[in-house]
Design a protein around this motif. Structure first.
Motif: not given
Length: 214
Positions: A20-31, A153-168
């Motif tokens: 956490r000290s290196m990567m930070g904490t998630p925003s309220e939206l992500v939480k 038990e859990e479901c959520f939307i995941h952001c598009a950064k990986a697809f943007i970076r990869s150009g998939l």
């Protein structure tokens, strides 16, 4: 890239505090984005998805990830808490199914072509043989013999950064066909079957793809 001998990972993160000290904490939206059931938004996503990757592990924790694909909406939503994935003919290794028998924990990643965001579903899985549930999953008159039932038990939307970076999803970023690795070459060199040739393996793959999809 020059291959290194031995374990190259000398500097490791050992605690979540250090992480956490290196990567930070998630925003309220992500939480707040994870929910414990399939609402109408999740159902709509699944109904438009022709492809998912399925993650399991065995009782010792040895992990596996496997693709599943068919027509859009091939995964059947039975209720807000349960969905069913048809098990189509494969190579009979049955890694996912065997893992589920000893460790029911499962992770799913649903994709829709052209959409950068994906949907993640986590829960508990069961290998089911309830044939009455497979009626709507028949293709070319063939129903699956088995299915993977998932208790959500859990479901959520995941952001598009990986697809943007990869150009998939961008065809203009794809390599030329001639530059792609050869699955036939890999199978030939990995299996080392004494009578196998590139031609025989290519023929086997083509037959499987044309005659044993369902």
């Amino acid at each position: 890239m020059k291959m290194k001998k031995g374990n190259p990972f000398l500097h490791k993160i050992e605690t979540e505090e250090e992480l956490r000290s290196m990567m930070g904490t998630p925003s309220e939206l992500v939480k707040r984005k994870a929910i414990s059931y399939l609402d109408e938004n999740c159902v709509e996503f699944i109904s438009n998805s022709p492809f998912l990757v399925l993650s399991t592990s065995d009782e010792s924790g040895f992990c596996d990830v496997s693709p599943r694909g068919d027509h859009a909406g091939f995964v059947q939503v039975l209720s807000k808490k349960y969905l069913l994935i048809p098990e189509r003919p494969g190579n009979k290794r049955m890694d996912s199914l065997r893992n589920i028998l000893t460790n029911p924990r499962i992770g799913l990643l649903f994709m829709i072509p052209g959409l950068g965001e994906t949907m993640r579903v986590n829960g508990k899985a069961t290998v089911v043989k309830d044939h009455e549930l497979f009626e709507e999953m028949a293709v070319n008159g063939k129903k699956p013999l088995l299915g993977i039932g998932v208790e959500v038990e859990e479901c959520f939307i995941h952001c598009a950064k990986a697809f943007i970076r990869s150009g998939l999803w961008k065809p203009d970023s794809w390599p030329e066909r001639s530059q792609l690795p050869s699955p036939v070459k890999m199978l030939l060199e990995h299996t080392k079957l004494p009578q196998a040739t590139r031609e025989s393996i290519q023929s086997s793959l083509e037959e499987s793809y044309s005659k044993r999809l369902y």
